[in-house]
Design a protein around this motif. Structure first.
Motif, PDB file in Angstrom:
ATOM      1  N   VAL A 201       0.694  -1.109   0.001  1.00  0.00           N
ATOM      2  CA  VAL A 201      -0.058   0.135  -0.063  1.00  0.00           C
ATOM      3  C   VAL A 201       0.973   1.248   0.003  1.00  0.00           C
ATOM      4  O   VAL A 201       1.682   1.400   0.827  1.00  0.00           O
ATOM      5  CB  VAL A 201      -0.974   0.270   1.264  1.00  0.00           C
ATOM      6  CG1 VAL A 201      -1.626   1.135   1.499  1.00  0.00           C
ATOM      7  CG2 VAL A 201      -1.909  -1.349   0.976  1.00  0.00           C
ATOM      8  N   THR A 202       0.644   2.065  -1.028  1.00  0.00           N
ATOM      9  CA  THR A 202       1.487   3.299  -1.129  1.00  0.00           C
ATOM     10  C   THR A 202       0.675   4.525  -1.019  1.00  0.00           C
ATOM     11  O   THR A 202       1.269   5.887  -1.298  1.00  0.00           O
ATOM     12  CB  THR A 202       2.547   3.377  -2.181  1.00  0.00           C
ATOM     13  OG1 THR A 202       1.490   2.968  -3.550  1.00  0.00           O
ATOM     14  CG2 THR A 202       3.419   2.160  -2.273  1.00  0.00           C
ATOM     15  N   ALA A 203      -0.898   4.480  -1.126  1.00  0.00           N
ATOM     16  CA  ALA A 203      -1.610   5.683  -1.392  1.00  0.00           C
ATOM     17  C   ALA A 203      -3.083   5.279  -0.691  1.00  0.00           C
ATOM     18  O   ALA A 203      -3.216   4.033  -0.278  1.00  0.00           O
ATOM     19  CB  ALA A 203      -1.700   5.961  -2.734  1.00  0.00           C
ATOM     20  N   THR A 204      -3.627   6.420  -0.132  1.00  0.00           N
ATOM     21  CA  THR A 204      -4.695   5.917   0.474  1.00  0.00           C
ATOM     22  C   THR A 204      -6.098   6.671  -0.620  1.00  0.00           C
ATOM     23  O   THR A 204      -5.695   7.696  -1.027  1.00  0.00           O
ATOM     24  CB  THR A 204      -5.175   6.568   1.756  1.00  0.00           C
ATOM     25  OG1 THR A 204      -4.780   7.919   1.947  1.00  0.00           O
ATOM     26  CG2 THR A 204      -4.028   5.864   2.532  1.00  0.00           C
ATOM     27  N   PRO A 205      -7.251   6.061  -0.722  1.00  0.00           N
ATOM     28  CA  PRO A 205      -7.441   4.592  -0.484  1.00  0.00           C
ATOM     29  C   PRO A 205      -6.816   3.693  -1.274  1.00  0.00           C
ATOM     30  O   PRO A 205      -6.687   3.942  -2.567  1.00  0.00           O
ATOM     31  CB  PRO A 205      -8.863   4.610  -0.344  1.00  0.00           C
ATOM     32  CG  PRO A 205      -9.143   5.490  -1.623  1.00  0.00           C
ATOM     33  CD  PRO A 205      -8.331   6.724  -1.476  1.00  0.00           C
ATOM     34  N   LEU A 207      -7.668  -0.412  -2.201  1.00  0.00           N
ATOM     35  CA  LEU A 207      -8.390  -1.652  -1.985  1.00  0.00           C
ATOM     36  C   LEU A 207      -7.813  -2.949  -2.267  1.00  0.00           C
ATOM     37  O   LEU A 207      -7.163  -3.172  -3.193  1.00  0.00           O
ATOM     38  CB  LEU A 207      -9.695  -1.066  -2.784  1.00  0.00           C
ATOM     39  CG  LEU A 207     -10.366  -0.047  -3.046  1.00  0.00           C
ATOM     40  CD1 LEU A 207     -11.558  -0.160  -3.932  1.00  0.00           C
ATOM     41  CD2 LEU A 207     -10.841   0.555  -1.520  1.00  0.00           C
ATOM     42  N   LEU A 208      -8.190  -4.001  -1.565  1.00  0.00           N
ATOM     43  CA  LEU A 208      -7.718  -5.395  -1.709  1.00  0.00           C
ATOM     44  C   LEU A 208      -9.171  -5.951  -1.993  1.00  0.00           C
ATOM     45  O   LEU A 208      -9.853  -6.123  -0.974  1.00  0.00           O
ATOM     46  CB  LEU A 208      -6.936  -6.136  -0.476  1.00  0.00           C
ATOM     47  CG  LEU A 208      -5.698  -5.437  -0.258  1.00  0.00           C
ATOM     48  CD1 LEU A 208      -5.061  -6.075   0.988  1.00  0.00           C
ATOM     49  CD2 LEU A 208      -4.610  -5.473  -1.395  1.00  0.00           C
ATOM     50  N   VAL A 209      -9.548  -6.345  -3.228  1.00  0.00           N
ATOM     51  CA  VAL A 209     -10.560  -7.119  -3.938  1.00  0.00           C
ATOM     52  C   VAL A 209     -10.308  -8.526  -3.982  1.00  0.00           C
ATOM     53  O   VAL A 209      -9.630  -8.858  -5.094  1.00  0.00           O
ATOM     54  CB  VAL A 209     -11.350  -6.346  -4.848  1.00  0.00           C
ATOM     55  CG1 VAL A 209     -12.674  -6.818  -5.241  1.00  0.00           C
ATOM     56  CG2 VAL A 209     -11.389  -4.869  -4.523  1.00  0.00           C
ATOM     57  N   ASN A 210     -10.717  -9.386  -2.997  1.00  0.00           N
ATOM     58  CA  ASN A 210     -10.273 -10.888  -3.123  1.00  0.00           C
ATOM     59  C   ASN A 210      -8.786 -10.891  -3.267  1.00  0.00           C
ATOM     60  O   ASN A 210      -8.226 -11.843  -4.318  1.00  0.00           O
ATOM     61  CB  ASN A 210     -11.183 -11.596  -4.493  1.00  0.00           C
ATOM     62  CG  ASN A 210     -12.332 -11.794  -3.752  1.00  0.00           C
ATOM     63  OD1 ASN A 210     -13.056 -11.697  -2.751  1.00  0.00           O
ATOM     64  ND2 ASN A 210     -12.987 -12.879  -4.522  1.00  0.00           N
ATOM     65  N   GLY A 211      -7.772 -10.126  -2.972  1.00  0.00           N
ATOM     66  CA  GLY A 211      -6.686 -10.067  -3.293  1.00  0.00           C
ATOM     67  C   GLY A 211      -5.898  -9.396  -4.121  1.00  0.00           C
ATOM     68  O   GLY A 211      -4.773  -9.206  -4.062  1.00  0.00           O
ATOM     69  N   SER A 215      -5.515   0.866  -6.421  1.00  0.00           N
ATOM     70  CA  SER A 215      -5.078   2.220  -5.591  1.00  0.00           C
ATOM     71  C   SER A 215      -6.113   3.242  -5.936  1.00  0.00           C
ATOM     72  O   SER A 215      -6.531   3.245  -7.282  1.00  0.00           O
ATOM     73  CB  SER A 215      -3.631   2.418  -5.622  1.00  0.00           C
ATOM     74  OG  SER A 215      -2.737   1.796  -5.145  1.00  0.00           O
ATOM     75  N   GLY A 216      -6.636   4.179  -5.053  1.00  0.00           N
ATOM     76  CA  GLY A 216      -7.261   5.064  -5.783  1.00  0.00           C
ATOM     77  C   GLY A 216      -8.756   5.123  -5.086  1.00  0.00           C
ATOM     78  O   GLY A 216      -9.322   4.087  -4.877  1.00  0.00           O
TER      79      GLY A 216
END
Length: 231
Positions: A201-205, A207-211, A215-216
């Protein structure tokens, strides 16, 4: 999307009597909304079909606050900072639709994980764990903090957070105690460090969607094709 590779660690007094102290690594950058460039652990692999990095194993933990059915075919984990305007926009515009439609239908289960990028975000993250510790309270406070982000996240944020705590049944002494909870603070930082070091993870938000890592600030319209590929 801008990113920065500057990081420093500060020991800050968060407020109250001066006894409320937390060790908070600070990420410098444009408005404090983007994380440092991080090396992930090598557990990722290229996944051209989803157009992103993919992780084969993203287990949920006992400390996660999970919305949705255990057998939902899609698990969406969001790493977010409570002072990040892009995270607030995602929460108001996208997560609200997930909670209204996809989660009750049993299609998606949803998890917010901490990725605080500055002192106000850290204090707000700690506030999420106040009260009875239920899933409903956690996400109820999350709604307030993102919806009212512009009002509390600048200036005297401690007084603003204290007022939010009071409105939601947490008296002054309990508010001071939650911000003084060093174990909780360490757990929140460990959660963010796992996001950075394990899942890149380098930015927010993010998302991890089923792995699959995205980003964004993704809209429902952008997420629907991803969901379709997974179900």
């Amino acid at each position: 999307m801008a990113r920065t590779q500057s990081r420093r660690t500060a020991l800050m007094v968060l407020g109250g009597t001066g006894a409320v102290v937390a060790l908070v690594p600070i990420f410098a950058g444009q408005g404090g909304h983007y994380g440092a460039g991080a090396q992930h652990s090598g557990t990722a692999r290229s996944h051209a079909a989803l157009g992103t990095t993919h992780f084969d194993d993203v287990p949920l933990r006992d400390t996660d606050f999970v919305l949705g059915a255990e057998d939902a075919p899609i698990t969406l984990i969001k790493y977010g900072s409570l002072t990040c305007p892009h995270c607030a926009a995602f929460h108001v515009n996208t997560a609200s639709v997930l909670k209204r439609d996809h989660i009750p239908e049993g299609r998606v289960r949803y998890v917010h994980r901490h990725f605080p990028l500055n002192q106000p975000a850290m204090a707000a993250a700690m506030l999420l764990h106040s009260g009875n510790g239920s899933v409903d309270r956690f996400y109820g406070l999350l709604d307030i903090l993102y919806t009212e982000q512009r009002e509390w996240a600048s200036g005297d944020y401690i007084s603003s957070l204290r007022a939010i705590a009071g409105r939601t049944g947490v008296a002054g002494a309990e508010f001071e105690a939650i911000l003084a909870d060093e174990k909780l603070g360490e757990r929140i930082i460990a959660e963010r460090d796992e996001g950075s070091q394990v899942y890149g993870v380098t930015a927010t938000p993010t998302l991890l969607v089923n792995g699959g890592r995205y980003s964004g600030n993704h809209s429902i319209a952008q997420l629907e094709p991803i969901f379709e590929q997974l179900t």
